[in-house]
Design a protein around this motif. Structure first.
Motif, PDB file in Angstrom:
ATOM      1  N   THR A  11      22.583  38.839 -10.947  1.00 27.89           N
ATOM      2  CA  THR A  11      22.838  37.471 -10.492  1.00 27.89           C
ATOM      3  C   THR A  11      23.717  37.506  -9.243  1.00 27.89           C
ATOM      4  OG1 THR A  11      24.719  37.363 -12.000  1.00 27.89           O
ATOM      5  CG2 THR A  11      22.617  36.487 -12.793  1.00 27.89           C
ATOM      6  N   THR A  12      23.839  36.364  -8.565  1.00 28.51           N
ATOM      7  CA  THR A  12      24.627  36.300  -7.341  1.00 28.51           C
ATOM      8  C   THR A  12      26.108  36.437  -7.664  1.00 28.51           C
ATOM      9  OG1 THR A  12      22.977  34.853  -6.353  1.00 28.51           O
ATOM     10  CG2 THR A  12      25.139  34.931  -5.296  1.00 28.51           C
ATOM     11  N   PRO A  13      26.775  37.463  -7.124  1.00 29.08           N
ATOM     12  CA  PRO A  13      28.196  37.653  -7.424  1.00 29.08           C
ATOM     13  C   PRO A  13      29.072  36.657  -6.659  1.00 29.08           C
ATOM     14  CG  PRO A  13      27.439  39.345  -5.908  1.00 29.08           C
ATOM     15  CD  PRO A  13      26.228  38.539  -6.273  1.00 29.08           C
ATOM     16  N   THR A  14      30.243  36.385  -7.191  1.00 25.94           N
ATOM     17  CA  THR A  14      31.200  35.485  -6.544  1.00 25.94           C
ATOM     18  C   THR A  14      32.606  36.094  -6.661  1.00 25.94           C
ATOM     19  OG1 THR A  14      31.876  34.193  -8.486  1.00 25.94           O
ATOM     20  CG2 THR A  14      29.806  33.548  -7.400  1.00 25.94           C
ATOM     21  N   LEU A  15      33.538  35.462  -5.962  1.00 34.80           N
ATOM     22  CA  LEU A  15      34.941  35.868  -6.084  1.00 34.80           C
ATOM     23  C   LEU A  15      35.646  35.144  -7.227  1.00 34.80           C
ATOM     24  CD1 LEU A  15      36.234  36.080  -2.387  1.00 34.80           C
ATOM     25  CD2 LEU A  15      35.762  37.963  -3.958  1.00 34.80           C
ATOM     26  N   ALA A  16      34.935  34.256  -7.930  1.00 35.99           N
ATOM     27  CA  ALA A  16      35.573  33.441  -8.969  1.00 35.99           C
ATOM     28  C   ALA A  16      36.332  34.271 -10.010  1.00 35.99           C
ATOM     29  CB  ALA A  16      34.534  32.538  -9.641  1.00 35.99           C
ATOM     30  N   LYS A  57      40.210  34.822   2.780  1.00 35.68           N
ATOM     31  CA  LYS A  57      39.922  35.139   1.381  1.00 35.68           C
ATOM     32  C   LYS A  57      41.132  35.742   0.668  1.00 35.68           C
ATOM     33  CE  LYS A  57      35.176  36.136   2.798  1.00 35.68           C
ATOM     34  NZ  LYS A  57      35.477  36.045   4.233  1.00 35.68           N
ATOM     35  N   GLU A 326      32.871  42.836  -9.479  1.00 32.91           N
ATOM     36  CA  GLU A 326      32.143  41.704  -8.897  1.00 32.91           C
ATOM     37  C   GLU A 326      32.649  41.380  -7.489  1.00 32.91           C
ATOM     38  OE1 GLU A 326      30.457  37.245  -9.936  1.00 32.91           O
ATOM     39  OE2 GLU A 326      31.359  38.466 -11.510  1.00 32.91           O
ATOM     40  N   PHE A 330      30.332  41.032  -4.321  1.00 23.31           N
ATOM     41  CA  PHE A 330      30.384  39.847  -3.459  1.00 23.31           C
ATOM     42  C   PHE A 330      30.532  40.244  -1.998  1.00 23.31           C
ATOM     43  CE2 PHE A 330      33.097  37.036  -0.962  1.00 23.31           C
ATOM     44  CZ  PHE A 330      32.333  35.873  -0.958  1.00 23.31           C
ATOM     45  N   SER A 333      27.103  40.865  -0.644  1.00 27.45           N
ATOM     46  CA  SER A 333      26.104  39.777  -0.654  1.00 27.45           C
ATOM     47  C   SER A 333      26.505  38.558   0.174  1.00 27.45           C
ATOM     48  CB  SER A 333      25.861  39.317  -2.096  1.00 27.45           C
ATOM     49  OG  SER A 333      27.046  38.722  -2.635  1.00 27.45           O
ATOM     50  N   ARG A 334      27.775  38.474   0.579  1.00 26.51           N
ATOM     51  CA  ARG A 334      28.270  37.263   1.220  1.00 26.51           C
ATOM     52  C   ARG A 334      27.611  37.015   2.586  1.00 26.51           C
ATOM     53  NH1 ARG A 334      32.620  38.690   4.944  1.00 26.51           N
ATOM     54  NH2 ARG A 334      32.635  40.953   5.031  1.00 26.51           N
TER      55      ARG A 334
END
Length: 336
Positions: A11-16, A57, A326, A330, A333-334
């Motif tokens: 799935t699309t990774p995030t910094l969350a 970030k 993750e 990210f 993929s960003r």
């Protein structure tokens, strides 16, 4: 756990996850940053705040905080050290913008455009000084050695990049050496000091260093790909900055190596500074797409991000490790 291969998410990774993991500690870090950028000279906090309050970030201090979570550190020393890491990074950004003559940073006018070059350089110096004050207050000679060493390597990397500018013959090997110094050194140091303050083993220190170093290389590779793949509104800086400054980044190195004689002549003129108009940039982007140089650059980044994830395999699985994995995914993929 040693030798475990950590798989990339589908799935699309995030910094969350890493943002959530470090949120409470980051509030403390931000308070320290705000406090230590103050001065009785009003221009200093005004100029520093122009960049620090402009977003970003906070990846580097976040790595110190996440690393501390990973190794189970219970103290608060890492808060000041994470602030020191961010001051080092901010100082280098201020100096970089003067060197590059940048007009945009994080979606708004760069500090050198608003306040002028002399003030921007001097406030960068001030922030460097503040970072060393924070390191000395921590009291660990080992931490001081790691962060001061990284600061010296960053400066060397920037000088190396400057001497490689407008040199079409710059190799991929030299390019990777440059970004390993100017970007990855601080990622590595920021990660490593978490194990130092927690008094963990040399192996764990090295694992966090390897994680940060490989993540830093992946991060810079993607930054350099984005310069030829994304519009200004997404990037927060002028598209084509690297092109106009004659920087030999990996997309250009690959497109030049894969190009025809005619295409190589174009690159030779462009990197030398004779082809810098908007239509030249558009042609450069077309050549880079024709030879899949952005995709190849992102694939290189994916390789380094995987190495970063694999470095964490000596640590037990859990919330912190998953968040750091993750974050590495990210970085690849960003789009910004």
């Amino acid at each position: 756990m040693s030798g475990e291969v950590i798989q990339f998410r589908r799935t699309t990774p995030t910094l969350a996850p890493i943002l959530s993991l470090t949120a409470t500690a980051m509030n403390s870090v931000n308070s320290i940053i705000l406090d230590r950028m103050q001065s009785e000279i009003p221009l200093i906090p005004t100029l520093a705040g122009h960049l620090i309050a402009g977003g970003g970030k906070r990846m580097r201090p976040m790595l110190t905080l996440a690393g501390a979570e990973l190794v189970g550190y219970q103290g608060t020393r890492h808060h000041k050290l994470a602030a020191a890491v961010e001051f080092i990074h901010t100082a280098t950004l201020l100096h970089d913008d003067v060197v590059d003559g940048s007009e945009m940073r994080r979606g708004k006018e760069a500090a050198n455009i608003v306040f002028g070059n002399p003030a921007t350089v001097l406030v960068g110096d001030f922030l460097f000084s503040r970072s060393f004050e924070l390191m000395v207050e921590d009291g660990s000679l080992k931490v001081l050695k790691i962060l001061s060493g990284a600061s010296a390597i960053i400066a060397q990397g920037e000088v190396d990049q400057l001497t490689a500018q407008r040199k079409i013959e710059t190799s991929e090997e030299r390019y990777l050496h440059i970004i390993g110094a100017k970007t990855a050194a601080l990622f590595a140091a920021a990660s490593r000091i978490a194990a130092v303050v927690a008094e963990r083993t040399d192996a764990e220190e090295q694992a966090l260093d390897d994680y940060g170093r490989n993540l830093g290389i992946a991060f810079q590779l993607v930054d350099d790909a984005i310069d030829y793949d994304t519009g200004t509104e997404e990037m927060g800086k002028d598209r084509g900055d690297d092109f106009r400054e004659g920087k030999m980044t990996l997309p250009v190195i690959l497109a030049y190596a894969r190009g025809s004689d005619e295409e190589r002549r174009f690159w030779q003129e462009a990197i030398a500074g004779f082809r810098t108009e908007d239509e030249d940039l558009a042609h450069a982007v077309e050549l880079i797409r024709r030879h899949d140089a952005v995709a190849a650059t992102r694939e290189r980044a994916r390789h380094f991000a995987q190495r970063a994830c694999d470095a964490l395999s000596i640590f037990p699985d859990g919330k912190a490790r998953q968040a750091m994995v993750e974050a590495a995914q990210f970085a690849v993929s960003r789009g910004y």
